[in-house]
Structure formats: C-alpha cells, structure tokens
Design a protein around this motif. Sequence first.
Motif, short mmCIF file in Angstrom:
data_model
loop_
_atom_site.label_atom_id
_atom_site.label_comp_id
_atom_site.label_asym_id
_atom_site.label_seq_id
_atom_site.Cartn_x
_atom_site.Cartn_y
_atom_site.Cartn_z
N PRO A 66 0.89 -1.38 -0.10
CA PRO A 66 -0.15 -0.14 -0.02
C PRO A 66 0.82 1.21 0.02
N HIS A 67 1.63 1.64 -1.00
CA HIS A 67 2.45 2.60 -1.21
C HIS A 67 1.91 4.11 -0.61
N VAL A 68 0.65 4.30 -1.45
CA VAL A 68 0.17 5.84 -0.77
C VAL A 68 -0.28 5.83 0.43
N THR A 69 -0.94 4.78 0.94
CA THR A 69 -1.52 4.85 2.43
C THR A 69 -0.14 4.76 3.32
N SER A 70 0.67 3.97 3.04
CA SER A 70 1.70 3.93 3.88
C SER A 70 2.57 5.26 3.91
N ALA A 71 2.68 6.07 2.81
CA ALA A 71 3.36 7.34 2.66
C ALA A 71 2.29 8.28 3.42
N LEU A 72 1.04 8.16 3.50
CA LEU A 72 0.16 9.31 4.42
C LEU A 72 0.39 8.84 5.73
N ALA A 73 0.51 7.58 6.01
CA ALA A 73 0.54 7.25 7.48
C ALA A 73 2.12 7.86 8.04
N GLU A 74 2.99 7.65 7.05
CA GLU A 74 4.28 8.16 7.76
C GLU A 74 4.25 9.74 7.98
N VAL A 75 3.85 10.20 6.90
CA VAL A 75 3.60 11.77 7.03
C VAL A 75 3.17 12.28 8.53
N ARG A 76 2.27 11.34 8.95
CA ARG A 76 1.54 11.59 10.37
C ARG A 76 2.29 10.99 11.31
N GLY A 77 3.29 10.20 11.25
CA GLY A 77 4.06 9.43 11.97
C GLY A 77 3.35 8.31 12.70
N ILE A 78 2.38 7.69 11.58
CA ILE A 78 1.65 6.59 12.23
C ILE A 78 2.47 5.28 11.73
N THR A 79 2.20 4.29 12.20
CA THR A 79 2.77 2.89 12.04
C THR A 79 1.66 2.18 11.29
N LEU A 80 1.81 1.49 10.28
CA LEU A 80 0.62 0.58 9.93
C LEU A 80 0.84 -0.86 10.03
N SER A 81 -0.10 -1.60 10.44
CA SER A 81 -0.08 -2.99 10.48
C SER A 81 -1.25 -3.78 9.91
N TYR A 82 -0.93 -4.74 9.26
CA TYR A 82 -1.74 -5.68 8.63
C TYR A 82 -2.23 -6.55 9.60
N ASP A 83 -3.73 -6.82 9.26
CA ASP A 83 -4.54 -7.64 10.38
C ASP A 83 -4.43 -9.11 9.70
#
Length: 152
Positions: A66-83
Amino acid sequence: MAKSYANYLKKHTEALVKDVGIEAACALTGKSKATLGRYYSNNEEHADRFMPVDAVVALEAASSYPHVTSALAEVRGITLSYDESSPNEKRGGVNSDVVALSQRFAVLMGEYNQSIEDGVISVNEAKRLLQETTALQKVLIEMKLHLEQEAD
C-alpha cells in the motif's frame, strides 16, 4: 500542503502505479496514462494534482504494497500494521522473516555502498535505495505480523 509532502506523496503514487503496471492501473481506475502521469508529475502545472482516493484504493488492492497509504501514514507519524486477513500475507514464519530481513538489508547496504562511492547519491541511486528501503519495510511488516500471531 507543504511542498516536501507533495513530492513525497507523488513519488509514492508513482511507485503504486508502477507496482500495478501502467496498463493495469488504467484499467482499474478508468484513467488514461496521461492522467495517471499527472498525478505523480513534479511539473509545476501539475503540482496541485493528486490521485483520487477511490483510485488509490483500487490500485492498492491490486498492488504488492500500500504505497500511498503507507506514505500518508508516515507523514503523520503513524505505523501501519496488517491484520490476519491481509491479502498480502505470506506463509512462513519468524525464522524465514529473519532470513529475508538479513538478505534485504544486505542488498540495501550493497546499494548504499555503490551509491556513496563517489561521495554523491544521484537521483537514480536514491530511487534504487528507496526501492530497497521499501522492500525492507515490507519484510519488517510481515515479520511483525508473524510475531503478533505467535504472541496470541
């Protein structure tokens, strides 16, 4: 939007389109090659153009990451995790993740060593380093998923 964030998002939009493939991206979004290109163009005339969210969702469903979703999360300092129901989940386990992590890190360090050899990291070298960093990030996410499964 800050220019640095805009460029960052455009680079990840380009990575998403290239991950899926331009022809497939056109089919999935109903957009032309030219329109998709405008979404990640750094030309001043396209500075305010970004891919619509529905197009991002369609492409990320077909992408390996998820390239764009990951980038948006990184910009906000959020870490993503898959379920656990993640379509990107691979079979294996922590041991295979450690091996993959070691291999990816070795490739990244090799690319870095070549890139810094002349004291300057060119645009193409930076792109290769970014690809390797993203690949390393994917392995870390898979490892995190496996560790979370083992903790349950």
